[in-house]
Enzyme design. Structure first.
Site, PDB file in Angstrom:
ATOM      1  N   CYS A   1     -10.420   0.276   3.615  1.00 49.71           N
ATOM      2  CA  CYS A   1      -9.838   0.028   4.937  1.00 49.71           C
ATOM      3  C   CYS A   1      -9.203   1.311   5.461  1.00 49.71           C
ATOM      4  O   CYS A   1      -8.496   2.018   4.741  1.00 49.71           O
ATOM      5  CB  CYS A   1      -8.797  -1.089   4.857  1.00 49.71           C
ATOM      6  SG  CYS A   1      -9.573  -2.706   4.721  1.00 49.71           S
TER       7      CYS A   1
ATOM      8  N   ARG B   1       0.820  -1.232   0.000  1.00 49.46           N
ATOM      9  CA  ARG B   1       0.000   0.000   0.000  1.00 49.46           C
ATOM     10  C   ARG B   1       0.848   1.274   0.000  1.00 49.46           C
ATOM     11  O   ARG B   1       0.500   2.278   0.608  1.00 49.46           O
ATOM     12  CB  ARG B   1      -0.921   0.050   1.231  1.00 49.46           C
ATOM     13  CG  ARG B   1      -1.951  -1.029   1.320  1.00 49.46           C
ATOM     14  CD  ARG B   1      -3.025  -0.916   0.243  1.00 49.46           C
ATOM     15  NE  ARG B   1      -4.117  -1.825   0.519  1.00 49.46           N
ATOM     16  CZ  ARG B   1      -4.125  -3.123   0.203  1.00 49.46           C
ATOM     17  NH1 ARG B   1      -3.078  -3.666  -0.411  1.00 49.46           N
ATOM     18  NH2 ARG B   1      -5.170  -3.871   0.478  1.00 49.46           N
TER      19      ARG B   1
HETATM   20  P1  FAD Z   1      -7.606   9.034  -4.361  1.00 49.74           P
HETATM   21  O1  FAD Z   1      -8.299   8.485  -3.166  1.00 49.74           O
HETATM   22  O2  FAD Z   1      -8.279  10.110  -5.115  1.00 49.74           O
HETATM   23  O3  FAD Z   1      -6.137   9.504  -3.935  1.00 49.74           O
HETATM   24  C1  FAD Z   1      -5.312   8.695  -3.128  1.00 49.74           C
HETATM   25  C2  FAD Z   1      -3.874   9.217  -3.218  1.00 49.74           C
HETATM   26  O4  FAD Z   1      -3.398   9.017  -4.539  1.00 49.74           O
HETATM   27  C3  FAD Z   1      -3.774  10.723  -2.953  1.00 49.74           C
HETATM   28  O5  FAD Z   1      -2.565  10.967  -2.263  1.00 49.74           O
HETATM   29  C4  FAD Z   1      -3.719  11.312  -4.351  1.00 49.74           C
HETATM   30  O6  FAD Z   1      -3.070  12.566  -4.407  1.00 49.74           O
HETATM   31  C5  FAD Z   1      -2.919  10.250  -5.075  1.00 49.74           C
HETATM   32  N1  FAD Z   1      -3.187  10.221  -6.520  1.00 49.74           N
HETATM   33  C6  FAD Z   1      -4.385  10.070  -7.137  1.00 49.74           C
HETATM   34  N2  FAD Z   1      -4.228  10.075  -8.473  1.00 49.74           N
HETATM   35  C7  FAD Z   1      -2.897  10.264  -8.710  1.00 49.74           C
HETATM   36  C8  FAD Z   1      -2.101  10.381  -9.878  1.00 49.74           C
HETATM   37  N3  FAD Z   1      -2.637  10.325 -11.104  1.00 49.74           N
HETATM   38  N4  FAD Z   1      -0.772  10.576  -9.739  1.00 49.74           N
HETATM   39  C9  FAD Z   1      -0.199  10.647  -8.510  1.00 49.74           C
HETATM   40  N5  FAD Z   1      -0.904  10.549  -7.368  1.00 49.74           N
HETATM   41  C10 FAD Z   1      -2.240  10.360  -7.462  1.00 49.74           C
HETATM   42  N6  FAD Z   1      -7.648  -0.217  -1.628  1.00 49.74           N
HETATM   43  C11 FAD Z   1      -6.896  -1.326  -1.793  1.00 49.74           C
HETATM   44  O7  FAD Z   1      -5.668  -1.229  -1.922  1.00 49.74           O
HETATM   45  N7  FAD Z   1      -7.470  -2.566  -1.803  1.00 49.74           N
HETATM   46  C12 FAD Z   1      -8.801  -2.749  -1.695  1.00 49.74           C
HETATM   47  O8  FAD Z   1      -9.263  -3.888  -1.712  1.00 49.74           O
HETATM   48  C13 FAD Z   1      -9.623  -1.588  -1.551  1.00 49.74           C
HETATM   49  N8  FAD Z   1     -10.968  -1.712  -1.436  1.00 49.74           N
HETATM   50  C14 FAD Z   1     -11.727  -0.586  -1.331  1.00 49.74           C
HETATM   51  C15 FAD Z   1     -13.129  -0.730  -1.268  1.00 49.74           C
HETATM   52  C16 FAD Z   1     -13.923   0.389  -1.162  1.00 49.74           C
HETATM   53  C17 FAD Z   1     -15.441   0.224  -1.087  1.00 49.74           C
HETATM   54  C18 FAD Z   1     -13.348   1.703  -1.141  1.00 49.74           C
HETATM   55  C19 FAD Z   1     -14.214   2.929  -1.065  1.00 49.74           C
HETATM   56  C20 FAD Z   1     -11.973   1.839  -1.208  1.00 49.74           C
HETATM   57  C21 FAD Z   1     -11.151   0.701  -1.285  1.00 49.74           C
HETATM   58  N9  FAD Z   1      -9.755   0.805  -1.338  1.00 49.74           N
HETATM   59  C22 FAD Z   1      -8.995  -0.329  -1.517  1.00 49.74           C
HETATM   60  C23 FAD Z   1      -9.094   2.116  -1.180  1.00 49.74           C
HETATM   61  C24 FAD Z   1      -8.867   2.895  -2.494  1.00 49.74           C
HETATM   62  O9  FAD Z   1      -9.747   2.445  -3.521  1.00 49.74           O
HETATM   63  C25 FAD Z   1      -7.419   2.777  -2.958  1.00 49.74           C
HETATM   64  O10 FAD Z   1      -6.518   3.332  -2.022  1.00 49.74           O
HETATM   65  C26 FAD Z   1      -7.174   3.464  -4.323  1.00 49.74           C
HETATM   66  O11 FAD Z   1      -5.874   3.182  -4.746  1.00 49.74           O
HETATM   67  C27 FAD Z   1      -7.381   4.977  -4.306  1.00 49.74           C
HETATM   68  O12 FAD Z   1      -7.445   5.423  -5.646  1.00 49.74           O
HETATM   69  P2  FAD Z   1      -8.180   6.770  -6.061  1.00 49.74           P
HETATM   70  O13 FAD Z   1      -8.076   6.920  -7.534  1.00 49.74           O
HETATM   71  O14 FAD Z   1      -9.545   6.816  -5.493  1.00 49.74           O
HETATM   72  O15 FAD Z   1      -7.239   7.832  -5.353  1.00 49.74           O
HETATM   73  N1  EPU Z   2     -11.762 -10.099  10.745  1.00 48.24           N
HETATM   74  C1  EPU Z   2     -12.403 -10.133  11.953  1.00 48.24           C
HETATM   75  N2  EPU Z   2     -13.220  -9.085  12.292  1.00 48.24           N
HETATM   76  C2  EPU Z   2     -13.403  -8.006  11.480  1.00 48.24           C
HETATM   77  C3  EPU Z   2     -12.731  -7.975  10.245  1.00 48.24           C
HETATM   78  C4  EPU Z   2     -11.895  -9.033   9.896  1.00 48.24           C
HETATM   79  O1  EPU Z   2     -12.243 -11.073  12.732  1.00 48.24           O
HETATM   80  O2  EPU Z   2     -14.147  -7.099  11.869  1.00 48.24           O
HETATM   81  C5  EPU Z   2     -10.892 -11.239  10.374  1.00 48.24           C
HETATM   82  C6  EPU Z   2     -11.477 -12.004   9.168  1.00 48.24           C
HETATM   83  O3  EPU Z   2     -12.417 -12.972   9.582  1.00 48.24           O
HETATM   84  C7  EPU Z   2     -10.226 -12.620   8.564  1.00 48.24           C
HETATM   85  C8  EPU Z   2      -9.129 -11.586   8.859  1.00 48.24           C
HETATM   86  O4  EPU Z   2      -9.631 -10.773   9.926  1.00 48.24           O
HETATM   87  O5  EPU Z   2      -9.885 -13.808   9.218  1.00 48.24           O
HETATM   88  C9  EPU Z   2      -8.778 -10.728   7.634  1.00 48.24           C
HETATM   89  O6  EPU Z   2      -9.933 -10.005   7.190  1.00 48.24           O
HETATM   90  P1  EPU Z   2     -10.278  -9.816   5.652  1.00 48.24           P
HETATM   91  O7  EPU Z   2     -10.227 -11.140   4.957  1.00 48.24           O
HETATM   92  O8  EPU Z   2     -11.531  -9.027   5.572  1.00 48.24           O
HETATM   93  O9  EPU Z   2      -9.073  -9.025   5.065  1.00 48.24           O
HETATM   94  P2  EPU Z   2      -8.396  -7.711   5.570  1.00 48.24           P
HETATM   95  O10 EPU Z   2      -6.983  -8.051   5.889  1.00 48.24           O
HETATM   96  O11 EPU Z   2      -9.193  -7.022   6.599  1.00 48.24           O
HETATM   97  C10 EPU Z   2      -7.448  -6.933   3.265  1.00 48.24           C
HETATM   98  C11 EPU Z   2      -7.222  -5.572   2.689  1.00 48.24           C
HETATM   99  C12 EPU Z   2      -8.431  -5.121   1.894  1.00 48.24           C
HETATM  100  C13 EPU Z   2      -8.741  -6.132   0.815  1.00 48.24           C
HETATM  101  C14 EPU Z   2      -8.996  -7.494   1.465  1.00 48.24           C
HETATM  102  C15 EPU Z   2      -9.272  -8.593   0.444  1.00 48.24           C
HETATM  103  C16 EPU Z   2      -5.772  -4.175   4.063  1.00 48.24           C
HETATM  104  C17 EPU Z   2      -5.696  -3.124   5.111  1.00 48.24           C
HETATM  105  N3  EPU Z   2      -6.985  -4.598   3.744  1.00 48.24           N
HETATM  106  O12 EPU Z   2      -8.470  -6.813   4.245  1.00 48.24           O
HETATM  107  O13 EPU Z   2      -8.077  -3.882   1.279  1.00 48.24           O
HETATM  108  O14 EPU Z   2      -9.879  -5.748   0.072  1.00 48.24           O
HETATM  109  O15 EPU Z   2      -7.830  -7.850   2.224  1.00 48.24           O
HETATM  110  O16 EPU Z   2      -8.106  -9.117  -0.043  1.00 48.24           O
HETATM  111  O17 EPU Z   2      -4.744  -4.591   3.539  1.00 48.24           O
HETATM  112  C18 EPU Z   2      -8.074  -1.491   1.530  1.00 48.24           C
HETATM  113  O18 EPU Z   2      -6.837  -1.542   1.529  1.00 48.24           O
HETATM  114  O19 EPU Z   2      -8.694  -0.401   1.562  1.00 48.24           O
HETATM  115  C19 EPU Z   2      -8.844  -2.737   1.498  1.00 48.24           C
HETATM  116  C20 EPU Z   2     -10.164  -2.771   1.611  1.00 48.24           C
END
Ligand code: FAD
Ligand code: EPU
Length: 268
Positions: A196, A149
């Site tokens: 997250c 990340r």
């Molecule tokens: P923004 O939120 O708009 O910006 C984030 C950062 O990136 C800021 O510092 C911004 O300045 C910079 N940035 C944006 N565009 C550029 C560019 N073109 N050049 C340089 N810098 C830039 N993240 C995960 O990693 N895994 C997940 O599974 C995941 N699941 C999500 C689920 C939900 C429902 C939501 C709402 C979010 C989730 N996220 C997840 C978080 C988020 O989607 C990621 O961090 C994503 O990479 C952010 O991208 P964005 O385009 O929305 O950037």
């Molecule tokens: N768990 C709990 N309680 C909770 C939440 C999770 O006990 O309230 C337990 C789950 O049961 C599981 C473990 O914790 O055993 C891990 O949880 P999960 O599988 O939901 O994955 P996570 O580690 O919480 C990560 C990423 C997510 C990504 C998922 C799927 C991070 C911080 N989070 O979640 O990324 O979507 O794996 O691969 O790395 C994000 O970065 O924004 C994000 C959503």
């Protein structure tokens, strides 16, 4: 190019944030003009907590030429990931499946090195185009210091495009992989969030730790730690940035977690 004052609550998935001057750029010439004063670059706003007072810098959004894409060639950094992930699989190009369900732009995903347990965007980048000090240049992704990340983009560099290294595979195989990723995301809430809140500590899960600390369902104003997943904070409608910051403080007082969200402006 459009320049408008807009509430950032409308441009972020958490639905929080005051106003800013938003520059929506359509071309390289627009981008050169937009960076002539202090700026921030906005992707899809899916990892941001923006101050209720907004931000004073220009907010740049990539549109026009920066949203053109060709999976076998260049993909503009303003392109949204979800349709790309689906189209690549159907076209028999494998690699993007781990990014299923991430509501990011390509540029935001590169900056955050977005990913899941199945892989991250850095794993499938062949080349990245950066705009820095009025110059566009293509770099080897290994120069960008990717880790969990995190990227180490040069300060003020804007990602303007990427070339992916995708592998030909049958659509059936790619779709099966996507089903696996989808299953892993099942417990995540559907309400307004920014994904997250905290990074996972090594070999553990922030969500599990927050859950075990008994903090799920904790509310501050209209901001709440989700009942469904401890690492998601949700906006129940009209929440303020300060409410989320209070929840962050409560969690951090009990657990040594590092914030994944980016904070824009001053949030008390
Ligand atoms: P923004 O939120 O708009 O910006 C984030 C950062 O990136 C800021 O510092 C911004 O300045 C910079 N940035 C944006 N565009 C550029 C560019 N073109 N050049 C340089 N810098 C830039 N993240 C995960 O990693 N895994 C997940 O599974 C995941 N699941 C999500 C689920 C939900 C429902 C939501 C709402 C979010 C989730 N996220 C997840 C978080 C988020 O989607 C990621 O961090 C994503 O990479 C952010 O991208 P964005 O385009 O929305 O950037
Ligand atoms: N768990 C709990 N309680 C909770 C939440 C999770 O006990 O309230 C337990 C789950 O049961 C599981 C473990 O914790 O055993 C891990 O949880 P999960 O599988 O939901 O994955 P996570 O580690 O919480 C990560 C990423 C997510 C990504 C998922 C799927 C991070 C911080 N989070 O979640 O990324 O979507 O794996 O691969 O790395 C994000 O970065 O924004 C994000 C959503």
């Amino acid at each position: 190019m459009r320049v408008e004052t807009l509430p950032l609550a409308r441009l972020t998935t958490l639905g929080v944030g005051g106003s800013a001057e938003v520059w929506t750029v359509e071309s390289k010439a627009d981008l050169r003009q937009a960076v002539q004063a202090p700026f921030r670059i906005l992707g899809n706003g899916s990892n941001l907590l923006v101050s209720d007072a907004g931000v004073k810098e220009r907010v740049i959004r990539l549109s026009g030429v920066f949203t053109k894409w060709d999976l076998a060639g260049w993909v503009g950094a303003g392109t949204l990931l979800p349709p790309l992930v689906a189209k690549a699989a159907r076209a028999g190009l494998s690699g993007l499946e781990p990014l299923l369900g991430i509501p990011a732009t390509v540029g935001g995903a590169v900056c955050m090195n977005a990913g899941t347990h199945f892989g991250a965007i850095a794993d499938i980048l062949a080349e990245v185009e950066l705009f820095e000090r009025y110059t566009f240049r293509r770099v080897d992704p290994r120069e960008l210091g990717f880790s969990y990340r995190k990227s180490q983009l040069p300060k003020e560099a804007i990602v303007t495009g990427v070339r992916f290294a995708l592998i030909p595979k049958s659509p059936e195989e790619a779709l099966a992989r996507m089903a696996e990723v989808n299953a892993a995301r099942k417990g995540q809430p559907k309400k307004k969030s920014a994904g997250c809140t905290f990074k996972n500590p090594p070999l553990d899960s922030a969500g599990r730790l927050i859950d075990h600390a008994g903090l799920r369902g904790l509310k501050e104003g209209q901001a709440m730690i989700s009942h469904e997943h401890g690492n998601f904070m949700v906006n129940l409608g009209g929440a303020k940035a300060a409410d989320f910051m209070q929840l962050i403080r409560i969690v951090k007082a009990q657990l040594p977690l590092e914030l994944e969200w980016k904070i824009w402006g001053e949030v008390r």
